[in-house]
Design a protein around this motif. Structure first.
Motif, PDB file in Angstrom:
ATOM      1  N   ARG A 222       0.808  -1.326   0.022  1.00 30.82           N
ATOM      2  CA  ARG A 222      -0.078  -0.008   0.012  1.00 30.82           C
ATOM      3  C   ARG A 222       0.906   1.244   0.053  1.00 30.82           C
ATOM      4  N   TRP A 223       0.404   2.320  -0.567  1.00 29.00           N
ATOM      5  CA  TRP A 223       1.210   3.638  -0.912  1.00 29.00           C
ATOM      6  C   TRP A 223       0.866   4.215   0.483  1.00 29.00           C
ATOM      7  N   PRO A 224       1.944   4.801   1.046  1.00 27.38           N
ATOM      8  CA  PRO A 224       1.999   5.683   2.348  1.00 27.38           C
ATOM      9  C   PRO A 224       1.365   7.085   2.157  1.00 27.38           C
ATOM     10  N   PHE A 225       0.839   7.431   1.136  1.00 24.52           N
ATOM     11  CA  PHE A 225       0.262   8.514   0.696  1.00 24.52           C
ATOM     12  C   PHE A 225      -1.199   8.701   0.126  1.00 24.52           C
ATOM     13  N   ASP A 226      -2.161   9.357   0.251  1.00 30.65           N
ATOM     14  CA  ASP A 226      -3.585   9.311  -0.282  1.00 30.65           C
ATOM     15  C   ASP A 226      -3.608  10.045  -1.726  1.00 30.65           C
ATOM     16  N   PRO A 227      -3.700   9.416  -2.855  1.00 27.37           N
ATOM     17  CA  PRO A 227      -3.677   9.920  -4.074  1.00 27.37           C
ATOM     18  C   PRO A 227      -4.547  11.015  -4.112  1.00 27.37           C
TER      19      PRO A 227
END
Length: 291
Positions: A222-227
């Motif tokens: 999972r990416w550690p930021f919110d697109p």
């Protein structure tokens, strides 16, 4: 056909505040508009694009090796967030003001991490990998990619060791050739392009497979930021003939809905090699956001 692959004009290594070095290659004028390149999986700074465009467009194209690949020092346990920190320091050390970024294939989440971290002023994602571990792709991944995502979720350290056992320039080249449609093979096996591609892969593994393995863990997690928090312009470039199982399963459609500033460009007759077949459109659109 000329796919815009040229020898780098300038090569170097820049020391960060923590003492590590990042290796880089440049094309175009030294006083041009800076555009950072986040290369695809298992490649290094040596593989550029847009060689017939950067000079006339006034672009200073800078490809940066990620830690542990090519000429960049390792950073065990690195993350997408730490990559943004590295590049923020890199930009300061090299007085690049605020650059834009291009993320190709597995380089896409690294470029988007720069956007989420406020390091760049615009991003072009080209044939990009998506957030493959996101629930929206639960039923659309190939079995092999699903196994990789599940392995990272179950134990990232064990998954990283497994990816390192597999990773080599020859193994990745074989995968690329087997998974690519004719439109991409025409580019990748071109007599000028192929040696440049293979050299970039060989240099990427010059320190061993650890850098590739860590990249793969980050790409399958999972990416550690919110697109949805990205505020700079983002162009998503995809070819409808793209068959890579590790690019976006829906060719950026859902990602375009998640990023409020995104514009999706879909080419029915193109495939995954858009970075070289449509480089002028990619670069001039990017420039349009920053000029």
């Amino acid at each position: 056909m000329d796919y815009g692959v040229r020898e780098p004009v300038r090569l170097g290594r820049t020391q960060l505040l923590n003492g590590r070095f990042l290796g880089w290659a440049e094309w175009g004028p030294a006083d041009g508009i800076p555009v950072l390149v986040c290369p695809g999986a298992a490649t290094s700074r040596w593989l550029g694009f847009g060689g017939g465009i950067v000079d006339s467009a006034g672009i200073r194209l800078i490809s940066v090796d990620r830690p542990g690949l090519g000429a960049s020092d390792p950073a065990p346990g690195r993350t997408l967030s730490s990559w943004a920190t590295d590049i923020r320091h890199f930009v300061q050390e090299r007085a690049l003001c605020t650059p834009s970024a291009v993320g190709f294939s597995q380089g896409a989440p690294f470029a988007l991490a720069l956007a989420a971290g406020g390091v760049v002023n615009a991003v072009a994602v080209v044939s990009g990998s998506d957030e493959l571990a996101h629930p929206r792709f639960t039923h659309s991944l190939t079995p092999q990619v699903r196994d990789m995502v599940d392995a990272v979720a179950a134990g990232p350290d064990a998954a990283e060791a497994s990816f390192a056992d597999f990773g080599s320039a020859d193994a990745l080249w074989d995968l690329i050739v087997k998974a690519s449609p004719e439109a991409d093979l025409a580019v990748y096996t071109d007599p000028v392009f192929e040696p440049s591609f293979r050299r970039a892969m060989d240099e990427a593994f010059s320190q061993g497979p650890a850098g590739y393995a860590r990249d793969t863990v980050l790409a399958m997690d999972r990416w550690p930021f919110d697109p949805s928090d990205i505020a700079v312009p983002v162009d998503l470039w995809y070819g409808q003939q793209d068959t890579s199982p590790v690019h976006s399963p829906d060719l950026g459609e859902s990602l375009a809905r998640m990023i409020p500033t995104a514009t999706r460009h879909l080419f029915p007759d193109a495939a995954g090699s858009l970075l070289w077949t449509h480089s002028e459109a990619v670069l001039r659109t990017l420039l349009g956001h920053v000029r």
